[in-house]
Scaffold this motif. Structure first.
Motif, PDB file in Angstrom:
ATOM      1  N   ILE A  96       9.679  -0.856   0.524  1.00 43.77           N
ATOM      2  CA  ILE A  96       9.071  -0.837  -0.895  1.00 43.77           C
ATOM      3  C   ILE A  96       8.525  -2.412  -1.102  1.00 43.77           C
ATOM      4  CG2 ILE A  96       9.048  -0.367  -3.600  1.00 43.77           C
ATOM      5  CD1 ILE A  96      11.305   1.657  -2.522  1.00 43.77           C
ATOM      6  N   LEU A  97       7.234  -2.314  -1.597  1.00 48.59           N
ATOM      7  CA  LEU A  97       6.793  -3.815  -1.991  1.00 48.59           C
ATOM      8  C   LEU A  97       5.881  -3.496  -3.462  1.00 48.59           C
ATOM      9  CD1 LEU A  97       5.942  -6.779  -1.462  1.00 48.59           C
ATOM     10  CD2 LEU A  97       3.978  -5.599  -0.479  1.00 48.59           C
ATOM     11  N   ALA A  98       6.521  -4.470  -4.341  1.00 45.77           N
ATOM     12  CA  ALA A  98       6.034  -4.563  -5.829  1.00 45.77           C
ATOM     13  C   ALA A  98       5.235  -5.791  -5.889  1.00 45.77           C
ATOM     14  CB  ALA A  98       6.877  -4.422  -6.814  1.00 45.77           C
ATOM     15  N   GLU A  99       4.001  -5.746  -6.472  1.00 44.00           N
ATOM     16  CA  GLU A  99       3.080  -6.896  -6.789  1.00 44.00           C
ATOM     17  C   GLU A  99       2.611  -6.877  -8.071  1.00 44.00           C
ATOM     18  OE1 GLU A  99       1.159  -8.591  -2.826  1.00 44.00           O
ATOM     19  OE2 GLU A  99       0.973  -6.382  -2.802  1.00 44.00           O
ATOM     20  N   ARG A 100       2.567  -7.930  -8.871  1.00 43.61           N
ATOM     21  CA  ARG A 100       1.723  -8.094 -10.148  1.00 43.61           C
ATOM     22  C   ARG A 100       0.289  -7.634  -9.684  1.00 43.61           C
ATOM     23  NH1 ARG A 100       3.970 -10.041 -14.749  1.00 43.61           N
ATOM     24  NH2 ARG A 100       2.128  -9.408 -15.642  1.00 43.61           N
ATOM     25  N   ALA A 101      -0.304  -7.000 -10.651  1.00 48.40           N
ATOM     26  CA  ALA A 101      -1.763  -6.944 -10.764  1.00 48.40           C
ATOM     27  C   ALA A 101      -2.384  -6.997 -12.117  1.00 48.40           C
ATOM     28  CB  ALA A 101      -2.456  -5.367 -10.012  1.00 48.40           C
ATOM     29  N   GLY A 102      -2.351  -8.146 -12.765  1.00 48.20           N
ATOM     30  CA  GLY A 102      -2.892  -8.347 -13.961  1.00 48.20           C
ATOM     31  C   GLY A 102      -1.896  -8.000 -14.821  1.00 48.20           C
ATOM     32  N   ASP A 103      -2.015  -6.986 -15.841  1.00 48.90           N
ATOM     33  CA  ASP A 103      -1.151  -6.417 -16.812  1.00 48.90           C
ATOM     34  C   ASP A 103      -0.401  -5.583 -16.259  1.00 48.90           C
ATOM     35  OD1 ASP A 103      -3.120  -4.761 -16.886  1.00 48.90           O
ATOM     36  OD2 ASP A 103      -3.229  -4.554 -19.050  1.00 48.90           O
ATOM     37  N   GLY A 104      -0.428  -5.087 -14.951  1.00 48.89           N
ATOM     38  CA  GLY A 104       0.222  -4.191 -14.319  1.00 48.89           C
ATOM     39  C   GLY A 104       0.878  -4.438 -13.158  1.00 48.89           C
ATOM     40  N   VAL A 105       1.597  -3.525 -12.432  1.00 47.67           N
ATOM     41  CA  VAL A 105       2.272  -3.725 -11.070  1.00 47.67           C
ATOM     42  C   VAL A 105       1.738  -2.631  -9.975  1.00 47.67           C
ATOM     43  CG1 VAL A 105       4.533  -3.703  -9.675  1.00 47.67           C
ATOM     44  CG2 VAL A 105       4.090  -4.337 -12.374  1.00 47.67           C
ATOM     45  N   VAL A 106       1.336  -3.288  -8.963  1.00 43.83           N
ATOM     46  CA  VAL A 106       1.089  -2.340  -7.702  1.00 43.83           C
ATOM     47  C   VAL A 106       2.152  -2.093  -6.984  1.00 43.83           C
ATOM     48  CG1 VAL A 106      -0.257  -1.947  -5.679  1.00 43.83           C
ATOM     49  CG2 VAL A 106      -1.340  -2.688  -7.576  1.00 43.83           C
ATOM     50  N   VAL A 107       2.740  -0.689  -6.853  1.00 43.07           N
ATOM     51  CA  VAL A 107       4.266  -0.417  -6.045  1.00 43.07           C
ATOM     52  C   VAL A 107       3.615   0.302  -4.669  1.00 43.07           C
ATOM     53  CG1 VAL A 107       6.344   0.305  -5.854  1.00 43.07           C
ATOM     54  CG2 VAL A 107       5.391  -0.517  -7.912  1.00 43.07           C
ATOM     55  N   GLY A 108       4.053  -0.400  -3.442  1.00 40.94           N
ATOM     56  CA  GLY A 108       3.780   0.162  -2.146  1.00 40.94           C
ATOM     57  C   GLY A 108       4.981   0.831  -1.466  1.00 40.94           C
ATOM     58  N   VAL A 109       4.659   1.903  -0.714  1.00 40.46           N
ATOM     59  CA  VAL A 109       5.828   2.541  -0.316  1.00 40.46           C
ATOM     60  C   VAL A 109       5.448   2.788   1.360  1.00 40.46           C
ATOM     61  CG1 VAL A 109       7.286   4.645  -0.153  1.00 40.46           C
ATOM     62  CG2 VAL A 109       6.679   3.771  -2.293  1.00 40.46           C
ATOM     63  N   GLY A 110       6.127   2.549   2.164  1.00 45.68           N
ATOM     64  CA  GLY A 110       5.967   3.137   3.562  1.00 45.68           C
ATOM     65  C   GLY A 110       7.192   3.718   4.131  1.00 45.68           C
ATOM     66  N   VAL A 111       6.883   4.915   4.539  1.00 43.65           N
ATOM     67  CA  VAL A 111       8.215   5.599   5.127  1.00 43.65           C
ATOM     68  C   VAL A 111       7.902   6.260   6.382  1.00 43.65           C
ATOM     69  CG1 VAL A 111       9.543   7.707   4.735  1.00 43.65           C
ATOM     70  CG2 VAL A 111       8.881   6.318   2.700  1.00 43.65           C
ATOM     71  N   ASN A 112       8.733   5.880   7.276  1.00 38.87           N
ATOM     72  CA  ASN A 112       8.488   6.448   8.827  1.00 38.87           C
ATOM     73  C   ASN A 112       8.661   8.034   8.665  1.00 38.87           C
ATOM     74  OD1 ASN A 112       7.875   3.918   9.668  1.00 38.87           O
ATOM     75  ND2 ASN A 112       9.977   3.462  10.421  1.00 38.87           N
ATOM     76  N   VAL A 113       7.929   8.977   8.922  1.00 33.00           N
ATOM     77  CA  VAL A 113       8.173  10.416   8.875  1.00 33.00           C
ATOM     78  C   VAL A 113       8.367  10.940  10.457  1.00 33.00           C
ATOM     79  CG1 VAL A 113       7.341  12.773   8.280  1.00 33.00           C
ATOM     80  CG2 VAL A 113       6.963  10.760   6.778  1.00 33.00           C
ATOM     81  N   GLY A 114       7.223  10.748  11.087  1.00 35.43           N
ATOM     82  CA  GLY A 114       7.336  11.595  12.406  1.00 35.43           C
ATOM     83  C   GLY A 114       7.496  10.620  13.505  1.00 35.43           C
ATOM     84  N   LEU A 115       7.877   9.318  13.442  1.00 35.59           N
ATOM     85  CA  LEU A 115       8.000   8.575  14.260  1.00 35.59           C
ATOM     86  C   LEU A 115       8.997   8.883  15.470  1.00 35.59           C
ATOM     87  CD1 LEU A 115       6.318   5.747  14.192  1.00 35.59           C
ATOM     88  CD2 LEU A 115       8.458   4.486  13.842  1.00 35.59           C
ATOM     89  N   ARG A 116       8.573   8.701  16.967  1.00 33.52           N
ATOM     90  CA  ARG A 116       9.370   9.057  17.842  1.00 33.52           C
ATOM     91  C   ARG A 116      10.330   7.939  18.295  1.00 33.52           C
ATOM     92  NH1 ARG A 116       3.676  11.314  19.635  1.00 33.52           N
ATOM     93  NH2 ARG A 116       3.673  13.115  18.408  1.00 33.52           N
ATOM     94  N   ALA A 117      11.356   8.131  19.166  1.00 41.03           N
ATOM     95  CA  ALA A 117      12.056   7.110  19.684  1.00 41.03           C
ATOM     96  C   ALA A 117      11.307   5.940  20.272  1.00 41.03           C
ATOM     97  CB  ALA A 117      13.306   7.556  20.329  1.00 41.03           C
ATOM     98  N   ASP A 118      10.223   6.515  21.039  1.00 35.54           N
ATOM     99  CA  ASP A 118       9.562   5.379  21.774  1.00 35.54           C
ATOM    100  C   ASP A 118       8.530   4.906  21.210  1.00 35.54           C
ATOM    101  OD1 ASP A 118       7.880   7.540  21.631  1.00 35.54           O
ATOM    102  OD2 ASP A 118       7.366   7.792  23.787  1.00 35.54           O
TER     103      ASP A 118
END
Length: 287
Positions: free
Chosen positions: A154-176
């Protein structure tokens, strides 16, 4: 015959039939509603970083709270301290949201990454049926072969009077396909479902719920139940860790609590309890 990709041409990067594309129309129908938090959901095939894009849009377009930007692939995704990572197209959930909690004191906005962690873990557990845990301050952990591995961030960054929160989740990533051996994915953790449409719906509904509770409580992490819930799901607590700080300094202690400001409290060998903020940490490792 080689199957066509989304543009109709044969082959291409969208030819992996095990990874169907997200359905933007169905997602908007399910999530964007009058009186709800999410008022706009944009889905793009490829971008550098959804966080960078949404921060720029928030400044240029004066976006209202509740904008969601989802990408099938990110080529310049960023984590905390500008760490870079990449993943194959359609192998995960990559999205950012714009929040403007103007009624909450700015001093409490540091809880937003932790709140997002609770919401993502809750949503994924409900839909995917996979046990998840949180590593303070911003990592999502799953268990693969009896070993805890990072499956999201998760990454949160200020954006003026707000906050942008980013999410990255590995779902179907294979072992290789793992970028490092310590990485994991929902699929490798034995998830009951890796269908990204219901996963994204579940995560965004959970985020809307937790954000509403926190905002209604004026950002108070205790009154909203956020502090207690985060602590219950935090794998860092109860472990002896080394906090690597700027200037080649470090602090070793048992992680005993997450305080009202979202800081990790370490009990050191000297008998002192030292709070450490997420902004002060370079790395947090087992000691």
């Amino acid at each position: 015959m080689t199957p066509p990709d989304a543009s109709g041409s044969p082959g291409g990067r969208w030819s992996d039939l095990d990874r169907p594309p997200l359905n933007g129309t169905a997602l908007r129908r399910a999530l964007v509603r009058e009186g709800g938090l999410w008022h706009r959901l944009d889905l793009v095939q490829r971008t550098g970083s959804t966080n960078s894009d949404l921060v720029a849009r928030a400044a240029d377009e004066d976006l209202a709270e509740g904008a969601v930007l989802v990408a099938e692939e990110q080529t310049a995704a960023r984590g905390r301290l500008d760490r870079r990572w990449t993943a194959p197209p359609r192998s995960g959930l990559f999205f950012s949201v714009l929040l403007r909690p103007t009624e909450v004191p700015v001093a409490r906005w540091g809880w937003l990454p932790l709140l997002t962690g609770v919401a993502v873990a809750t949503g994924l557990s409900r839909v995917a049926g996979v046990d998840t845990a949180l590593k303070w301050p911003n990592d999502l952990l799953v268990t693969v072969g009896g070993e805890e591995r990072k499956a999201g961030g998760i990454l949160a960054e200020r954006a003026g009077d707000g906050v942008v929160v980013g999410v990255g989740v590995n779902v179907g990533l294979r072992a290789d396909e793992l970028p490092v051996p310590q990485a994991g994915s929902l699929a490798l953790a034995g998830a009951a479902s890796t269908d990204r449409d219901p996963l994204l719906r579940g995560v965004l509904r959970s985020l809307e719920d937790w954000y509403g509770r926190w905002r209604s409580a004026g950002g108070d992490p205790a009154a909203s139940g956020l502090q207690e819930t985060y602590a219950a799901g935090c794998a860092t607590l109860g472990r002896v860790v080394r906090a690597e700080l700027p200037g080649d300094r470090s602090l070793v202690g048992e992680a005993v609590a997450v305080d009202g400001d979202g800081r990790l409290v370490l009990a050191t060998a000297a008998g002192v309890q030292e709070p450490v903020g997420a902004g002060d940490i370079v790395h947090l490792r087992p000691a």
